[in-house]
Design an enzyme around this catalytic site. Structure first.
Site, PDB file in Angstrom:
ATOM      1  N   ASP A  59       0.806  -1.228   0.000  1.00 34.67           N
ATOM      2  CA  ASP A  59       0.000   0.000   0.000  1.00 34.67           C
ATOM      3  C   ASP A  59       0.838   1.277   0.000  1.00 34.67           C
ATOM      4  O   ASP A  59       0.434   2.303   0.550  1.00 34.67           O
ATOM      5  CB  ASP A  59      -0.973   0.017   1.198  1.00 34.67           C
ATOM      6  N   GLU A  60       1.989   1.214  -0.634  1.00 32.81           N
ATOM      7  CA  GLU A  60       2.872   2.376  -0.665  1.00 32.81           C
ATOM      8  C   GLU A  60       2.443   3.382  -1.739  1.00 32.81           C
ATOM      9  O   GLU A  60       2.918   4.517  -1.753  1.00 32.81           O
ATOM     10  CB  GLU A  60       4.321   1.936  -0.956  1.00 32.81           C
ATOM     11  N   LYS A  85       1.865   1.901  -5.168  1.00 35.83           N
ATOM     12  CA  LYS A  85       2.423   1.278  -6.382  1.00 35.83           C
ATOM     13  C   LYS A  85       1.516   1.516  -7.583  1.00 35.83           C
ATOM     14  O   LYS A  85       1.994   1.736  -8.695  1.00 35.83           O
ATOM     15  CB  LYS A  85       2.583  -0.244  -6.162  1.00 35.83           C
ATOM     16  N   ALA A  89      -4.017  -7.966  -3.687  1.00 34.42           N
ATOM     17  CA  ALA A  89      -3.551  -6.594  -3.916  1.00 34.42           C
ATOM     18  C   ALA A  89      -4.746  -5.652  -4.061  1.00 34.42           C
ATOM     19  O   ALA A  89      -5.829  -6.056  -4.489  1.00 34.42           O
ATOM     20  CB  ALA A  89      -2.699  -6.530  -5.185  1.00 34.42           C
ATOM     21  N   GLY A  90      -4.534  -4.408  -3.691  1.00 36.32           N
ATOM     22  CA  GLY A  90      -5.520  -3.366  -3.933  1.00 36.32           C
ATOM     23  C   GLY A  90      -4.743  -2.131  -4.359  1.00 36.32           C
ATOM     24  O   GLY A  90      -4.068  -1.510  -3.550  1.00 36.32           O
ATOM     25  N   ARG A 142       2.543 -29.423  -5.873  1.00 35.16           N
ATOM     26  CA  ARG A 142       2.319 -30.017  -7.203  1.00 35.16           C
ATOM     27  C   ARG A 142       0.926 -30.620  -7.361  1.00 35.16           C
ATOM     28  O   ARG A 142       0.739 -31.615  -8.048  1.00 35.16           O
ATOM     29  CB  ARG A 142       3.425 -31.036  -7.522  1.00 35.16           C
ATOM     30  N   VAL A 185      -7.875  -1.256   0.486  1.00 36.59           N
ATOM     31  CA  VAL A 185      -8.645  -1.207  -0.759  1.00 36.59           C
ATOM     32  C   VAL A 185      -9.347  -2.547  -1.002  1.00 36.59           C
ATOM     33  O   VAL A 185     -10.408  -2.618  -1.605  1.00 36.59           O
ATOM     34  CB  VAL A 185      -7.697  -0.904  -1.955  1.00 36.59           C
ATOM     35  N   THR A 186      -8.737  -3.628  -0.508  1.00 32.17           N
ATOM     36  CA  THR A 186      -9.270  -4.962  -0.767  1.00 32.17           C
ATOM     37  C   THR A 186     -10.246  -5.399   0.325  1.00 32.17           C
ATOM     38  O   THR A 186     -11.318  -5.896   0.047  1.00 32.17           O
ATOM     39  CB  THR A 186      -8.116  -5.982  -0.898  1.00 32.17           C
ATOM     40  N   ASP A 211      -8.928  -1.039   8.575  1.00 28.60           N
ATOM     41  CA  ASP A 211      -8.067   0.106   8.892  1.00 28.60           C
ATOM     42  C   ASP A 211      -6.617  -0.353   8.841  1.00 28.60           C
ATOM     43  O   ASP A 211      -6.295  -1.444   9.314  1.00 28.60           O
ATOM     44  CB  ASP A 211      -8.360   0.600  10.328  1.00 28.60           C
ATOM     45  N   ARG A 212      -5.753   0.481   8.278  1.00 26.52           N
ATOM     46  CA  ARG A 212      -4.331   0.126   8.261  1.00 26.52           C
ATOM     47  C   ARG A 212      -3.682   0.603   9.550  1.00 26.52           C
ATOM     48  O   ARG A 212      -4.029   1.669  10.062  1.00 26.52           O
ATOM     49  CB  ARG A 212      -3.632   0.775   7.068  1.00 26.52           C
ATOM     50  N   LEU A 235       4.027  12.366   0.694  1.00 23.07           N
ATOM     51  CA  LEU A 235       4.715  13.385   1.493  1.00 23.07           C
ATOM     52  C   LEU A 235       3.711  14.432   1.989  1.00 23.07           C
ATOM     53  O   LEU A 235       3.837  14.948   3.099  1.00 23.07           O
ATOM     54  CB  LEU A 235       5.804  14.059   0.636  1.00 23.07           C
TER      55      LEU A 235
HETATM   56  P1  GDP Z   1      -0.743   0.214  -3.574  1.00 20.41           P
HETATM   57  O1  GDP Z   1      -1.378  -1.022  -3.049  1.00 20.41           O
HETATM   58  O2  GDP Z   1       0.715   0.273  -3.320  1.00 20.41           O
HETATM   59  O3  GDP Z   1      -1.075   0.506  -5.004  1.00 20.41           O
HETATM   60  O4  GDP Z   1      -1.369   1.431  -2.721  1.00 20.41           O
HETATM   61  P2  GDP Z   1      -2.921   1.630  -2.339  1.00 20.41           P
HETATM   62  O5  GDP Z   1      -3.652   2.077  -3.553  1.00 20.41           O
HETATM   63  O6  GDP Z   1      -3.428   0.454  -1.596  1.00 20.41           O
HETATM   64  O7  GDP Z   1      -2.809   2.794  -1.274  1.00 20.41           O
HETATM   65  C1  GDP Z   1      -2.202   4.016  -1.588  1.00 20.41           C
HETATM   66  C2  GDP Z   1      -3.240   5.134  -1.412  1.00 20.41           C
HETATM   67  O8  GDP Z   1      -2.572   6.374  -1.421  1.00 20.41           O
HETATM   68  C3  GDP Z   1      -4.240   5.221  -2.539  1.00 20.41           C
HETATM   69  O9  GDP Z   1      -5.452   5.683  -2.022  1.00 20.41           O
HETATM   70  C4  GDP Z   1      -3.633   6.265  -3.494  1.00 20.41           C
HETATM   71  O10 GDP Z   1      -4.607   6.944  -4.271  1.00 20.41           O
HETATM   72  C5  GDP Z   1      -3.005   7.200  -2.510  1.00 20.41           C
HETATM   73  N1  GDP Z   1      -1.785   7.888  -2.963  1.00 20.41           N
HETATM   74  C6  GDP Z   1      -0.777   7.435  -3.757  1.00 20.41           C
HETATM   75  N2  GDP Z   1       0.206   8.340  -3.827  1.00 20.41           N
HETATM   76  C7  GDP Z   1      -0.185   9.392  -3.048  1.00 20.41           C
HETATM   77  C8  GDP Z   1       0.421  10.629  -2.682  1.00 20.41           C
HETATM   78  O11 GDP Z   1       1.535  10.956  -3.064  1.00 20.41           O
HETATM   79  N3  GDP Z   1      -0.301  11.445  -1.835  1.00 20.41           N
HETATM   80  C9  GDP Z   1      -1.531  11.108  -1.362  1.00 20.41           C
HETATM   81  N4  GDP Z   1      -2.152  11.946  -0.539  1.00 20.41           N
HETATM   82  N5  GDP Z   1      -2.114   9.940  -1.685  1.00 20.41           N
HETATM   83  C10 GDP Z   1      -1.453   9.096  -2.502  1.00 20.41           C
HETATM   84  P1  IMO Z   2      -0.989  -4.266  -2.116  1.00 22.37           P
HETATM   85  O1  IMO Z   2      -0.528  -4.830  -3.425  1.00 22.37           O
HETATM   86  C1  IMO Z   2      -1.055  -4.720   2.228  1.00 22.37           C
HETATM   87  C2  IMO Z   2      -1.209  -8.823   3.788  1.00 22.37           C
HETATM   88  C3  IMO Z   2      -2.470  -9.263   4.485  1.00 22.37           C
HETATM   89  C4  IMO Z   2      -1.893 -10.251   5.492  1.00 22.37           C
HETATM   90  C5  IMO Z   2      -0.765 -10.908   4.703  1.00 22.37           C
HETATM   91  C6  IMO Z   2      -1.127 -12.236   4.089  1.00 22.37           C
HETATM   92  O2  IMO Z   2      -2.260  -3.504  -2.197  1.00 22.37           O
HETATM   93  O3  IMO Z   2       0.110  -3.510  -1.449  1.00 22.37           O
HETATM   94  P2  IMO Z   2      -2.609 -12.924   1.992  1.00 22.37           P
HETATM   95  O4  IMO Z   2      -4.073 -12.738   1.727  1.00 22.37           O
HETATM   96  O5  IMO Z   2      -1.725 -12.303   0.973  1.00 22.37           O
HETATM   97  O6  IMO Z   2      -2.238 -14.355   2.270  1.00 22.37           O
HETATM   98  O7  IMO Z   2      -2.358 -12.144   3.390  1.00 22.37           O
HETATM   99  O8  IMO Z   2      -0.416  -9.986   3.666  1.00 22.37           O
HETATM  100  N1  IMO Z   2      -1.413  -8.285   2.411  1.00 22.37           N
HETATM  101  C7  IMO Z   2      -1.328  -6.987   2.104  1.00 22.37           C
HETATM  102  N2  IMO Z   2      -1.112  -5.904   2.873  1.00 22.37           N
HETATM  103  N3  IMO Z   2      -1.177  -4.577   0.893  1.00 22.37           N
HETATM  104  C8  IMO Z   2      -1.359  -5.644   0.110  1.00 22.37           C
HETATM  105  O9  IMO Z   2      -1.346  -5.580  -1.249  1.00 22.37           O
HETATM  106  C9  IMO Z   2      -1.485  -6.930   0.699  1.00 22.37           C
HETATM  107  N4  IMO Z   2      -1.687  -8.169   0.229  1.00 22.37           N
HETATM  108  C10 IMO Z   2      -1.635  -8.990   1.288  1.00 22.37           C
HETATM  109  O10 IMO Z   2      -3.117  -8.174   5.117  1.00 22.37           O
HETATM  110  O11 IMO Z   2      -1.308  -9.550   6.569  1.00 22.37           O
HETATM  111 MG    MG Z   3      -2.906  -1.622  -1.794  1.00 23.61          MG
END
Ligand code: GDP
Ligand code: IMO
Ligand code: MG
Length: 427
Positions: A13-14, A16, A39-40, A142, A298-299, A303-304, A331
């Protein structure tokens, strides 16, 4: 320099999705190489917001071919509903390619994920419940079902039988659940076959030919470095390799082809699910980061957990991925704090430790050692260049760069495509 990897440097959730989408307009292929619909990835284009789970974020860029590589696990029902959801919004998805070697998340894998978590009780991982772990377990054991198996009914039936032989024993005798009928699973999977067929391709061949033709290929990681099955905070991890090496095995491209590895790094830290998290905050600062940063899954809608930036983790991500660049995101969320603590090292049993300890017990005991940097109060969301940022924001970025071990080549100052400061070009 045709092949780039873009991956999460922390616990997912950085941002990406946003970073991939930003580059999507300039690359020819965007490839998911691991994970699945756990992923979300959020992408904001103008006033439109998209939440992608299984599909590569490049699907929103018209010139780009999205690819689901062999290392991904595919839930066919999710795939089809994600595709139709995008089609309804006018997105053309016809270029999608799916590896015939990718494994299928079957309905029984989803069941096993859920019952296992329930059985673990307090010790649960906090998975997304999407069947990810059990599907990878079947692959390694397998007894997995691959996309190509959908096109041979007899093979498919034999494989589902083999997989359910043991699982039904476990489900009925251990978990007290009803057995799952082979015919029902086969029928459901066959129902998806024709709809998916147009996308199925030899993606390894396609991608290697594209690289030979000097096309630009971007590998988009799901999850993040600390969720990696080998390099993450095991067992509180996902069941695949989001780290850079995963791009090679998960797409069938040799390491010599990869020229750049970009780590997406949030300006603070978040985590979903269980597991250690040294800089986690349980006070109003944590609450404020969650509120201002919109830190809700997102998925799964959970709450994170939120905390300050952890430079030990960033350095670790640089090392295990061979990062060439960072893309620092969110930032803008830190605007308004007078002082911003940053974790520069850990204290473990009274000793200062500069690097991530390999021992899980040590990591569980790690206490953050903070340095405090002065904050800023000016709105930075419309900053277009580094020099537009207030001095203290510039200094925060420079300090993070120095601690983290790779140059920060872009900075996110908002969720939109254009809310980005580009410092060094990625292409
Ligand atoms: P991902 O899983 O790494 O693609 O990240 P997520 O989409 O789960 O979570 C990132 C959240 O931060 C999303 O709601 C994005 O729209 C938002 N986001 C991404 N970059 C920025 C940023 O630079 N500033 C702000 N305020 N939000 C951002
Ligand atoms: P994106 O791509 C954050 C976490 C789950 C759980 C652990 C294992 O959006 O960054 P799983 O269902 O994969 O076996 O769960 O990994 N997890 C994530 N946390 N972002 C994600 O994806 C995640 N995908 C899995 O919360 O702790
Ligand atoms: Mg995500």
């Amino acid at each position: 320099m045709p092949a780039l990897v873009l991956l999460g440097a922390q616990w997912g959730d950085e941002g990406k999705g946003k970073a991939t989408d930003l580059l999507g307009g300039s690359v020819d292929y965007v490839v998911r190489y691991q994970g699945g619909n756990n992923a979300g990835h959020t992408v904001v284009v103008g006033d439109q917001k998209y939440a992608l789970h299984l599909l590569p974020s490049g699907i929103l860029s018209p010139g780009c071919t999205p690819v689901i590589g062999n290392g991904v696990v595919v839930d066919p029902s999710v795939l089809l509903s994600e595709l139709s959801g995008l089609n309804e919004r006018g997105v053309d998805t016809s270029k999608l390619l799916i590896s015939g070697n990718a494994h299928i998340i079957t309905p029984y894998n989803v069941t096993v994920d859920k019952v296992t978590e329930r059985f673990l009780g307090k010790r649960k991982i906090g998975t997304t419940g999407r069947g990810i772990g059990p599907t990878y377990a079947d692959k390694i054991n397998r007894v997995g079902i691959r996309v190509q198996d959908l096109y041979d009914e007899s093979i498919l039936t034999q494989k589902v039988e083999a997989a359910l032989d043991v699982k039904n024993q476990v489900l009925t005798k251990l978990y007290n659940r009803r057995a799952i009928a082979v015919e029902q699973v086969v029928e459901e999977l066959l129902g998806y076959a024709a709809k998916i067929e147009p996308y199925v391709a030899d993606t390894v061949l396609v991608l290697n030919q594209a690289l030979e033709d000097d096309k630009v290929v971007l590998f988009e990681g799901g999850q993040g470095t600390l969720l990696d099955i080998d390099h993450g905070t095991y067992p509180f991890v996902t069941s695949s390799n989001p780290t850079a090496g995963g791009a090679c095995t998960g797409a069938g491209v040799g390491p010599t082809k990869i020229s750049r590895v970009i780590g997406i790094l949030k300006a603070y830290t978040t985590r979903v699910g269980a597991g250690p998290f040294p800089t986690e905050l349980f006070d109003e600062d944590g609450e404020a980061l969650r509120r201002i940063g919109g830190e809700r899954g997102v998925t799964t809608g959970r709450d994170r957990r939120c905390g300050w930036f952890d430079a030990v983790i960033a350095r670790y991500a640089t090392r295990v991925n061979g990062l060439t660049d960072f893309f620092l995101t969110k930032l803008d969320v830190l605007t308004g704090w007078e002082q911003i603590p940053v974790c520069v090292a850990y204290e473990i049993d009274g000793k200062r430790v500069e690097e991530l300890p390999y021992s899980q017990s040590d990591f569980h005991h790690a206490k953050p050692v903070y340095e405090t940097l002065p904050g800023w109060s000016e709105d930075i969301t419309s900053a277009k260049s580094f020099s537009d940022l207030p001095k203290n924001a510039q200094n925060y970025v420079k300090a993070l760069e120095e601690m983290s071990g790779a140059p920060i080549s872009a900075i996110g100052v908002g969720p939109g495509r254009d809310e980005t400061i580009e410092i060094n070009s990625f292409l």
